[in-house]
Design a protein around this motif. Sequence first.
Motif, PDB file in Angstrom:
ATOM      1  N   THR A  37     -11.691  86.861 -36.654  1.00  0.00           N
ATOM      2  CA  THR A  37     -11.317  86.168 -37.886  1.00  0.00           C
ATOM      3  C   THR A  37     -10.854  87.150 -38.963  1.00  0.00           C
ATOM      4  OG1 THR A  37     -13.681  86.096 -38.484  1.00  0.00           O
ATOM      5  CG2 THR A  37     -12.714  84.113 -37.507  1.00  0.00           C
ATOM      6  N   ALA A  38     -11.452  88.341 -38.988  1.00  0.00           N
ATOM      7  CA  ALA A  38     -10.985  89.375 -39.924  1.00  0.00           C
ATOM      8  C   ALA A  38      -9.535  89.728 -39.618  1.00  0.00           C
ATOM      9  CB  ALA A  38     -11.875  90.614 -39.833  1.00  0.00           C
ATOM     10  N   LEU A  79      -8.266  99.180 -40.512  1.00  0.00           N
ATOM     11  CA  LEU A  79      -9.413  98.995 -39.625  1.00  0.00           C
ATOM     12  C   LEU A  79     -10.317  97.927 -40.221  1.00  0.00           C
ATOM     13  CD1 LEU A  79      -8.845 102.376 -39.746  1.00  0.00           C
ATOM     14  CD2 LEU A  79     -10.363 102.171 -37.775  1.00  0.00           C
ATOM     15  N   LEU A  80     -10.685  96.948 -39.397  1.00  0.00           N
ATOM     16  CA  LEU A  80     -11.479  95.813 -39.848  1.00  0.00           C
ATOM     17  C   LEU A  80     -12.767  95.711 -39.045  1.00  0.00           C
ATOM     18  CD1 LEU A  80      -8.499  93.288 -39.772  1.00  0.00           C
ATOM     19  CD2 LEU A  80      -9.278  94.610 -41.745  1.00  0.00           C
ATOM     20  N   ASP A  81     -13.870  95.457 -39.737  1.00  0.00           N
ATOM     21  CA  ASP A  81     -15.160  95.302 -39.066  1.00  0.00           C
ATOM     22  C   ASP A  81     -15.536  96.557 -38.286  1.00  0.00           C
ATOM     23  OD1 ASP A  81     -17.461  93.811 -38.508  1.00  0.00           O
ATOM     24  OD2 ASP A  81     -16.632  92.983 -36.650  1.00  0.00           O
ATOM     25  N   MET A  82     -14.974  97.659 -38.650  1.00  0.00           N
ATOM     26  CA  MET A  82     -15.255  98.969 -38.047  1.00  0.00           C
ATOM     27  C   MET A  82     -14.614 100.034 -38.922  1.00  0.00           C
ATOM     28  SD  MET A  82     -12.512  99.200 -34.864  1.00  0.00           S
ATOM     29  CE  MET A  82     -13.286  97.909 -33.926  1.00  0.00           C
ATOM     30  N   GLY A  83     -14.917 101.281 -38.628  1.00  0.00           N
ATOM     31  CA  GLY A  83     -14.288 102.385 -39.348  1.00  0.00           C
ATOM     32  C   GLY A  83     -15.241 103.173 -40.224  1.00  0.00           C
ATOM     33  N   LEU A 100     -11.914  98.259 -43.977  1.00  0.00           N
ATOM     34  CA  LEU A 100     -12.630  97.112 -44.548  1.00  0.00           C
ATOM     35  C   LEU A 100     -13.794  96.799 -43.612  1.00  0.00           C
ATOM     36  CD1 LEU A 100      -9.483  94.949 -45.358  1.00  0.00           C
ATOM     37  CD2 LEU A 100     -10.935  96.076 -47.052  1.00  0.00           C
ATOM     38  N   ASP A 101     -14.993  97.197 -44.008  1.00  0.00           N
ATOM     39  CA  ASP A 101     -16.117  97.169 -43.074  1.00  0.00           C
ATOM     40  C   ASP A 101     -17.393  96.740 -43.792  1.00  0.00           C
ATOM     41  OD1 ASP A 101     -17.532  97.465 -40.713  1.00  0.00           O
ATOM     42  OD2 ASP A 101     -17.296  99.633 -40.586  1.00  0.00           O
ATOM     43  N   SER A 135     -15.237  88.503 -44.413  1.00  0.00           N
ATOM     44  CA  SER A 135     -15.300  88.269 -45.857  1.00  0.00           C
ATOM     45  C   SER A 135     -14.704  89.440 -46.628  1.00  0.00           C
ATOM     46  CB  SER A 135     -16.734  87.974 -46.313  1.00  0.00           C
ATOM     47  OG  SER A 135     -17.660  88.920 -45.854  1.00  0.00           O
ATOM     48  N   MET A 136     -14.850  90.662 -46.108  1.00  0.00           N
ATOM     49  CA  MET A 136     -14.204  91.813 -46.744  1.00  0.00           C
ATOM     50  C   MET A 136     -12.684  91.718 -46.584  1.00  0.00           C
ATOM     51  SD  MET A 136     -16.644  93.406 -48.141  1.00  0.00           S
ATOM     52  CE  MET A 136     -15.804  94.903 -48.667  1.00  0.00           C
ATOM     53  N   SER A 137     -12.235  91.241 -45.435  1.00  0.00           N
ATOM     54  CA  SER A 137     -10.801  91.060 -45.207  1.00  0.00           C
ATOM     55  C   SER A 137     -10.241  89.971 -46.116  1.00  0.00           C
ATOM     56  CB  SER A 137     -10.548  90.690 -43.738  1.00  0.00           C
ATOM     57  OG  SER A 137     -10.950  91.747 -42.888  1.00  0.00           O
TER      58      SER A 137
END
Length: 450
Positions: A37-38, A79-83, A100-101, A135-137
């Motif tokens: 979803t991100a 990078l989303l949900d990681m990094g 964005l993590d 949610s961060m995305s």
Amino acid sequence: MRDEATCLLKKGVETLLSLPKDVTIRVLSHYDTDGVTAAAIVCETLYRRGYNFHVTLLKHPFEEELTKMREEGNEFVILLDMGSGQIDMVKEFGCPSLVLDHHHPVSKSTVFDSIVHINSNLVGFDGNYEACGASMSYLFAKTVDENNVDLSPFAVTGAIGDRQHLGGFRGLNKTIFEEAVSTKRLKIEGNRLKVMGKKIVEEITLSVDPYYTSLSGRKGEAEKFLRYLSLEPNKRYSELSLGEKKKLHSALILNLLRNNLQPEVVDTVVQQRYVSDSLPDDLDRFSEVLDACGKSGETGLALAVCLSDGEKYQKAVKVEQSYRELLLEHLKSLEEGELKENRSIQYFFAPKASIGSVLSGIVMNYFPYKGKPVFSLSSKNGNIHVSCRATRALVKQGIDLAAVMRKVASRVDGTGGGHKIAAGGTFKNIKEDELIKIIDEQVVQQRKRT
């Protein structure tokens, strides 16, 4: 929104919008519901701004996968949900990057040369409970264009996928949820079970989350259970009267309470459901389908379903059904004796890391509660992959699984991290029984310090 988050988001957006439209934006995300979803939120945002994108959904941010990025010649990477746990590798990409993590960050710095690092934990939102990758995305998408509010159902789905809705949405997730409802992007339905539209005997037999011990995966027992309640097994949930639904709800909850489950888990069995005109199912079911596709290797299908290709949803549901049956086979085996126990942990061996991560969460939430975190171990190419889960009660008592994984990694050859309540690691050159002993010792040490 916290002031620092606003400044960092604007900086990330300025970097993006400074790029010419013929640049292909490289996007990396996780392969679970939150990561999918991100990625959907960010990819839709890029598409609306006229950018091409190349997206990859990874099982884990493994070193070999991130190392490939240096060879691609990218001009901008998101990078989303990681990094946040791989900043040193991101630095080697050789191009501007945006992270964005919500996982535990290895560094508290938010800007590294051309890298903008936006981690929820560094801008006032607890990444364990209050913010997820999606949610961060979503914050990023709204910073690009306020009209991207229509992407809010994806952010809420990501939070549900990461189990951050247990006990009610909090922090950033709550803000996004309330915005989605107030703008009519989400509708709230009355309390009910999470159902698939099947006969009620099949709903119970195929139920994985919640997992009903002695009933899930056992059609004969489910039929006996329903007939004892004087309910017709072949009726659908929607065909039951209000009185019949209440009787069924009470009996199923009693089944769960016998295992001394955590209140926030039991409360999700019969609860309000959220639906969106833009999504093909209620958010709980949609989350399950996306997660199953990602963990079945159908990451492209999962993302396609999100990016307005509703025609593929039935194909995705079929993937989810096959995955559900696979999980039930393993859960029954664990219930029948394959789940082991040490001084401070419960553990089991899984055929694949992706399956182990899902099973560990289900076991922690729905098997008889013993006040010990659950660890799954799977071996591949000489590596041992570990996934672990706790409860909010255990975290309050001092359990920090991310710290356990990092501590173990410092003692053996490996990497580890995540959240206090859910974490993982990959370890080399060690036998399974030795690794279990070290993990058990680390949890014992945490217990002693509280």
